[in-house]
Design a protein around this motif. Structure first.
Motif, PDB file in Angstrom:
ATOM      1  N   ALA A 104       0.851  -1.185   0.000  1.00 29.04           N
ATOM      2  CA  ALA A 104       0.000   0.000   0.000  1.00 29.04           C
ATOM      3  C   ALA A 104       0.888   1.236   0.000  1.00 29.04           C
ATOM      4  N   LEU A 105       0.375   2.302  -0.533  1.00 26.79           N
ATOM      5  CA  LEU A 105       1.078   3.574  -0.534  1.00 26.79           C
ATOM      6  C   LEU A 105       0.493   4.460   0.557  1.00 26.79           C
TER       7      LEU A 105
ATOM      8  N   CYS B 110       7.577  11.916   6.568  1.00 30.59           N
ATOM      9  CA  CYS B 110       6.770  10.745   6.907  1.00 30.59           C
ATOM     10  C   CYS B 110       6.785  10.546   8.423  1.00 30.59           C
ATOM     11  N   ASP B 111       5.618  10.345   9.009  1.00 31.30           N
ATOM     12  CA  ASP B 111       5.493  10.033  10.429  1.00 31.30           C
ATOM     13  C   ASP B 111       5.662   8.523  10.580  1.00 31.30           C
TER      14      ASP B 111
ATOM     15  N   GLU C 270       2.916   6.644  12.515  1.00 33.04           N
ATOM     16  CA  GLU C 270       1.655   6.598  11.769  1.00 33.04           C
ATOM     17  C   GLU C 270       1.761   5.566  10.648  1.00 33.04           C
ATOM     18  N   ALA C 271       2.901   5.507   9.971  1.00 35.11           N
ATOM     19  CA  ALA C 271       3.111   4.496   8.927  1.00 35.11           C
ATOM     20  C   ALA C 271       3.043   3.093   9.527  1.00 35.11           C
ATOM     21  N   THR C 272       3.604   2.905  10.725  1.00 31.47           N
ATOM     22  CA  THR C 272       3.536   1.605  11.404  1.00 31.47           C
ATOM     23  C   THR C 272       2.094   1.248  11.725  1.00 31.47           C
TER      24      THR C 272
END
Length: 149
Positions: free
Chosen positions: A24-25, A32-33, A36-38
């Motif tokens: 996913a993008l 980039c946080d 939040e990405a995790t």
């Protein structure tokens, strides 16, 4: 995109055959946080299971993260003892502080092994319903929490 590992131990012929994967993008503005990405990645990898039926009661969560860049991965009743087990972690490359809030005043909290045995000597600041603590870079922490009656 390269997603295949090629270690040769313990399997001398790794990663042969057909592989299926999804990605996913995460569009964002600015830096980039990482946490939040995790969280988004964890949500992306967890399939939603919907079952028919009627709600019998509202489920309350015994603890929630109210401050800090940690991820709560598990909240479950403790095995063979009173209270709950909470596992949290950070995937960041630096230490972080966290604050958890429980649904009831906390009687005691202690770090345990993932098997929920042998408490360690690590201390946590408890203020009523809140726990303050620190996680080292990349650390996973398992807490056993017991609430006051």
């Amino acid at each position: 995109m390269h997603c295949i590992r090629t270690p040769f131990h313990p399997d001398p012929a790794p990663d042969f055959g057909l592989h299926h994967f999804r990605f996913a993008l995460y569009p964002h503005i600015g830096a980039c946080d990482d946490m939040e990405a995790t969280r988004l990645g964890k949500s992306f990898n967890a399939e939603l299971l919907v079952l028919p039926g009627k709600a019998k009661e509202t489920l309350s969560v015994p603890v929630q993260l109210i401050e800090g860049e940690a991820v709560i991965s598990t909240v479950k009743p403790a095995y063979r003892q009173e209270g709950f087990v909470v596992r949290l972690y950070t995937s960041l490359d630096h230490p972080i502080s966290f604050r958890l809030k429980a649904y009831a005043p906390i009687k005691r909290v202690q770090e345990v092994l993932i098997t929920e045995v042998r408490p360690t000597a690590r201390e946590f600041l408890v203020e009523g319903k809140e726990i303050l603590g620190m996680l080292q870079a990349g650390e996973m922490l398992t807490l056993h929490m017991v609430f006051q009656d």
